[in-house]
Design a protein around this motif. Sequence first.
Motif: not given
Length: 452
Positions: A47, A65, A68-69, A257, A260, A391-392, A395
Amino acid sequence: MPELSKGPAQTVAGPPGTPVQVQGRWRQLSLLGGTMLVDSTEASLVSSLFPLIRQSLGVSLGALGILTAASKIVGVFTGPFWVWAAQRWSRKSVLVVATGLWGLWGVAAGFSQNFTQLVILYTILAAGYAAANPIITELIGDLFGSSSRGRAIGFVYGAISLVGAVIGPLKGQLAGVDEGWRWGLWGIGGFNILLGIALLIWFRDPGRGASEQQLADLDRTSREAVSKLSWDKAFSLLRIRSLVILLVSRLLSGHLLVGTFAVVFLVDVYGFSTQRASLIILPFGVGYFLGTLLGGFAVDRVSRRNPRSGPVAVLQAAQFAFAVLAYFGTQFRYDSILVFGALFALIGAAQGMNPGINRPMVMAITPPELRGAAFALYASIAEAIAWAGYSLGAGFLADAVGLRVVFLWVLVVLMLVNGLFLTLLYRTYAVDTARIQEELDTRRRDVLADPR
């Protein structure tokens, strides 16, 4: 009758009511903390250096995203598996393999030639690291009694944040090195392997229930005989009302969040360079460190003075404080990175209070053999789903409406909702903690009454 613990045993139980002392607990804690430090550093590397990855592999902001996801979702499945494996074999062996030698996958990820390879290798890496949080947190509960767990967890998470804060700007300087993100993965992966070897040589597991006042003076065989995990016991976690509330609260934890997207937020929204934006990692980490110490000491203190509702009030206050500070730290433009650094230090302090409060609360409402499973639910599943979802979603939403709007709703509004939701704990927490103490008292009587 089972023998009381003696000889080179690792627990020292004093008169009734006095804290239990597990011998060598701080030394063992340092090994566990070092393992979590390297795991979290490698997890945050992608990140913090994503602007470089984006340029190197030609991907969009949504790719962060996805990375991270994927790394969080895989933990939903592998976290509980590692907890089961630790029950089936040993916690030490699982940690050596899953959070130590598993660093080989980090080294491999550094050789990725495209985004698909990076996603696959980074996800495999995260699959092993999912063992760290539930198993290490469970071990801390066995190393430290209820009167000192907050401080112990605060020191661990604080040290992780502080060292990570020092390393953070150094990671940012990899932006000046050709393909610097690869060197970061290679270096941290190699160091993780070394820590796995250190765990193998020096770590000593105290056994489940070693720090409980009712069980500390029993020999390890007797303690663990009454602490065997079964499917019925595992599913009984969902009947603990306070745990269910804490799990839902974790799903509402929008502050996840920050770690990230903080650096890329300052790059995309306020126009700072990656190297300059990464400088906020240091004050954020220092603030987080101080927050973990404050949260740990606060929960230990209020647990002694007001065990029924004190921890709940401190946890709730941390959510409200974070929301207010996040509003001023992300929704206004400041020309100097120093102003952002000061505000992110305060944001980090508010966020850092959480581990030293919520982890001891989970320990207080679950028996020793279920803590690993409880933290698998709490960290490997609930936290991972929340982190992956935010994160997803962030993003892709950021590509459409911008990170500033996303931060407003997730870091400010949602955290206010989270704080209000925790009000439900005032009706359940005292009942659940009292039930655990009664259960441990019963176990002790049953063991001592056994004529074998």
